[in-house]
Design an enzyme around this catalytic site. Structure first.
Site, PDB file in Angstrom:
ATOM      1  N   ASN A  89       0.820  -1.217   0.000  1.00 43.19           N
ATOM      2  CA  ASN A  89       0.000   0.000   0.000  1.00 43.19           C
ATOM      3  C   ASN A  89       0.854   1.268   0.000  1.00 43.19           C
ATOM      4  O   ASN A  89       1.993   1.274   0.476  1.00 43.19           O
ATOM      5  CB  ASN A  89      -0.990  -0.003   1.179  1.00 43.19           C
ATOM      6  CG  ASN A  89      -0.340  -0.161   2.537  1.00 43.19           C
ATOM      7  OD1 ASN A  89       0.708  -0.786   2.685  1.00 43.19           O
ATOM      8  ND2 ASN A  89      -0.956   0.412   3.561  1.00 43.19           N
ATOM      9  N   GLU A  91       0.299   5.483   0.893  1.00 45.83           N
ATOM     10  CA  GLU A  91      -0.541   6.583   1.380  1.00 45.83           C
ATOM     11  C   GLU A  91       0.167   7.894   1.079  1.00 45.83           C
ATOM     12  O   GLU A  91       1.400   7.967   1.146  1.00 45.83           O
ATOM     13  CB  GLU A  91      -0.753   6.424   2.893  1.00 45.83           C
ATOM     14  CG  GLU A  91      -1.449   5.109   3.238  1.00 45.83           C
ATOM     15  CD  GLU A  91      -1.475   4.794   4.733  1.00 45.83           C
ATOM     16  OE1 GLU A  91      -0.867   5.562   5.512  1.00 45.83           O
ATOM     17  OE2 GLU A  91      -2.092   3.778   5.096  1.00 45.83           O
ATOM     18  N   HIS A 102      -3.973   0.509  -2.623  1.00 48.68           N
ATOM     19  CA  HIS A 102      -4.024  -0.700  -1.800  1.00 48.68           C
ATOM     20  C   HIS A 102      -3.003  -1.707  -2.331  1.00 48.68           C
ATOM     21  O   HIS A 102      -2.666  -1.706  -3.521  1.00 48.68           O
ATOM     22  CB  HIS A 102      -5.439  -1.291  -1.819  1.00 48.68           C
ATOM     23  CG  HIS A 102      -6.411  -0.462  -1.044  1.00 48.68           C
ATOM     24  ND1 HIS A 102      -7.437  -0.992  -0.312  1.00 48.68           N
ATOM     25  CD2 HIS A 102      -6.480   0.886  -0.866  1.00 48.68           C
ATOM     26  CE1 HIS A 102      -8.117  -0.020   0.276  1.00 48.68           C
ATOM     27  NE2 HIS A 102      -7.552   1.123  -0.048  1.00 48.68           N
ATOM     28  N   GLU A 104      -3.168  -4.790  -3.003  1.00 46.34           N
ATOM     29  CA  GLU A 104      -3.662  -5.657  -4.077  1.00 46.34           C
ATOM     30  C   GLU A 104      -3.560  -4.933  -5.421  1.00 46.34           C
ATOM     31  O   GLU A 104      -3.145  -5.512  -6.432  1.00 46.34           O
ATOM     32  CB  GLU A 104      -5.133  -6.034  -3.814  1.00 46.34           C
ATOM     33  CG  GLU A 104      -5.378  -6.828  -2.537  1.00 46.34           C
ATOM     34  CD  GLU A 104      -5.546  -5.974  -1.271  1.00 46.34           C
ATOM     35  OE1 GLU A 104      -4.983  -4.865  -1.197  1.00 46.34           O
ATOM     36  OE2 GLU A 104      -6.235  -6.431  -0.348  1.00 46.34           O
ATOM     37  N   CYS A 129     -10.180  -5.651   1.193  1.00 45.43           N
ATOM     38  CA  CYS A 129     -11.359  -4.803   1.447  1.00 45.43           C
ATOM     39  C   CYS A 129     -12.322  -4.887   0.264  1.00 45.43           C
ATOM     40  O   CYS A 129     -11.973  -5.391  -0.812  1.00 45.43           O
ATOM     41  CB  CYS A 129     -10.919  -3.357   1.682  1.00 45.43           C
ATOM     42  SG  CYS A 129     -10.454  -2.498   0.173  1.00 45.43           S
ATOM     43  N   CYS A 132     -11.021  -3.472  -3.008  1.00 47.62           N
ATOM     44  CA  CYS A 132     -10.075  -4.331  -3.737  1.00 47.62           C
ATOM     45  C   CYS A 132     -10.780  -5.508  -4.400  1.00 47.62           C
ATOM     46  O   CYS A 132     -10.405  -5.914  -5.499  1.00 47.62           O
ATOM     47  CB  CYS A 132      -8.986  -4.863  -2.807  1.00 47.62           C
ATOM     48  SG  CYS A 132      -7.806  -3.584  -2.376  1.00 47.62           S
TER      49      CYS A 132
HETATM   50  N1  THU Z   1      -5.280  -1.509   2.673  1.00 52.76           N
HETATM   51  C1  THU Z   1      -4.834  -2.309   1.667  1.00 52.76           C
HETATM   52  O1  THU Z   1      -3.724  -2.101   1.142  1.00 52.76           O
HETATM   53  N2  THU Z   1      -5.613  -3.332   1.245  1.00 52.76           N
HETATM   54  C2  THU Z   1      -6.848  -3.600   1.762  1.00 52.76           C
HETATM   55  O2  THU Z   1      -7.654  -4.254   1.123  1.00 52.76           O
HETATM   56  C3  THU Z   1      -7.153  -3.050   3.094  1.00 52.76           C
HETATM   57  C4  THU Z   1      -6.568  -1.685   3.307  1.00 52.76           C
HETATM   58  C5  THU Z   1      -4.457  -0.356   3.078  1.00 52.76           C
HETATM   59  C6  THU Z   1      -5.025   0.983   2.652  1.00 52.76           C
HETATM   60  C7  THU Z   1      -4.445   1.921   3.681  1.00 52.76           C
HETATM   61  O3  THU Z   1      -3.142   2.288   3.257  1.00 52.76           O
HETATM   62  C8  THU Z   1      -4.311   1.065   4.937  1.00 52.76           C
HETATM   63  O4  THU Z   1      -4.357  -0.299   4.495  1.00 52.76           O
HETATM   64  C9  THU Z   1      -5.420   1.296   5.952  1.00 52.76           C
HETATM   65  O5  THU Z   1      -6.655   1.103   5.384  1.00 52.76           O
HETATM   66 ZN    ZN Z   2      -8.328  -2.826  -0.439  1.00 52.25          ZN
END
Ligand code: THU
Ligand code: ZN
Length: 295
Positions: A89, A91, A102, A104, A129, A132
C-alpha cells in the site's frame, strides 16, 4: 535495498533466508520472483507453494509507504506466466485518502506493467477490502482468480464477492489486463511523451473513454510508466500516476527524485486526470508542472 526489506530478510527463518537472500540481495532484484526461481525455492526449502508465498509476504509488505495508518499491507500477485510480483500500500500525506493505493492494486498493476495479461492468484497478509474485491473483479481472470490469506483455505475471488457487480452489468466486454492495445502515436513527441502514449495504449478506460498514460523521469534519467485502470464501479479505478509511482516504489526509487512527468489522455474522453494528477504530484513536494498532452 530499503531498510525495512533488509530487516525482514534478517528475520526470516534460516532455512528460507539462505536461499532467498541471494535473490533479494542481487542488485537486479525488482520485487519479483520468476517462475523458475519460485520452483527452485520450493525444492530448496521444502515448503508448499502456498506456504512459500505466505513466507514471502513480509518481504512484499516491507515496501509499504503508510505514514498515515502505519498499517503495512503486502500482496503477491502471480501472473499467467507464473512470475510473482510484489505489491504494497501507498498513502499520500496531504492528499485525499481516495488517492491511496491498496497492496492488491499495487501487486496487480505491477504485474500488468511488466506485461502480464492476467492474474492466477493473489496472496495477501490481510483480508482484501470491498474496494479491492471490486478492483479485482475487473480483471481478465476475475472468474478464475484465487485469493490466499494467512491461516485460511484458498478461496476464489467470486467466493469473496458474491452477487458481484462488474463490467458485464454495463455491457462492457473488455477487461483489465486484456491484451487489446490501442495504436496511438504522435510524430513529434519527446521520449517521455512517447512512453506516456505507450502506456495510454494499454490503459483500460471503457467507461469514460479517458484512455490515459503517464511517464515519470527521475534525476537518474530512469523512466517509470503507468497506465490508467478504470473500474465498472468507477471509484475503485486506479489513476495512471499511482500505477507509475508503484513501479518506482517496487524499484526502490524515492518519489522526491522525480524530475519530470508527462501525462497523455484522449481528447474524446468524458473525464480528465489533469488537475487531480497535478494535485497529487504537488503533495510529493517535487514542484513540477505536468507536461500535458491531449491527443
Ligand atoms: N489496505 C490495503 O492495502 N488493502 C486492503 O484491502 C485493506 C486496506 C491499506 C489501505 C491503507 O493504506 C491502509 O491499508 C489502511 O486502510
Ligand atoms: Zn483494499
Amino acid at each position: 535495498m530499503n531498510k525495512q526489506l533488509q530487516k525482514v530478510l534478517n528475520e526470516l527463518p534460516e532455512n528460507i533466508a539462505i536461499y532467498l537472500k541471494p535473490i533479494v540481495e542481487n542488485q537486479d532484484f525488482y520485487a519479483t520472483i520468476s517462475a523458475p526461481q519460485f520452483e527452485k525455492l520450493i525444492k530448496q526449502t521444502g515448503l508448499s507453494d502456498k506456504n512459500l508465498r505466505l513466507a514471502l509476504l513480509p518481504l512484499a509488505a516491507s515496501y509499504s509507504i503508510s505514514p498515515i495508518s502505519n498499517f503495512c499491507v503486502g500482496a503477491i500477485a502471480r501472473g499467467l506466466s507464473g512470475h510473482l510480483y510484489f505489491g504494497a500500500n501507498i498513502e499520500f500525506p496531504d492528499a485525499p485518502l481516495g488517492q491511496s493505493v491498496h497492496a492488491e492494486q499495487s501487486a496487480i498493476s505491477h504485474a500488468w506493467m511488466k506485461g502480464e495479461q492476467g492474474i492466477q492468484d493473489i496472496t495477501i497478509n490481510y483480508s482484501p477490502c470491498g474496494h479491492c474485491r471490486q478492483f479485482m473483479n475487473e480483471l481478465s481472470t476475475a472468474q478464475s482468480l484465487m485469493v490466499q490469506l494467512p491461516e485460511q483455505d484458498e478461496k476464489s475471488l467470486q467466493q469473496y464477492l458474491p452477487e458481484s457487480f462488474g463490467p458485464k452489468d454495463l455491457n462492457i466486454n473488455s477487461r483489465l489486463m486484456d491484451n487489446n492495445p490501442l495504436t496511438h502515436t504522435i510524430s513529434n513527441g519527446d521520449e517521455l511523451l512517447n512512453k506516456a502514449i505507450a502506456a495510454l495504449n494499454i490503459s483500460h478506460a471503457p467507461y469514460s473513454g479517458n484512455y490515459c498514460g503517464i511517464a515519470i523521469m527521475l534525476n537518474d534519467k530512469s523512466v517509470y510508466c503507468g497506465a490508467y485502470a478504470e473500474n465498472a464501479a468507477f471509484n475503485p479505478s486506479l489513476p495512471a500516476l499511482q500505477v507509475a509511482l508503484i513501479q518506482m516504489q517496487m524499484a526502490g526509487k524515492d518519489f522526491s527524485t522525480i524530475s519530470s512527468v508527462a501525462l497523455v489522455e484522449l481528447k474524446s474522453g468524458k473525464i480528465s486526470h489533469q488537475s487531480s494528477t497535478q494535485s497529487v504530484l504537488d503533495t510529493l513536494g517535487v514542484a513540477i508542472t505536468l507536461d500535458y498532452l491531449e491527443i
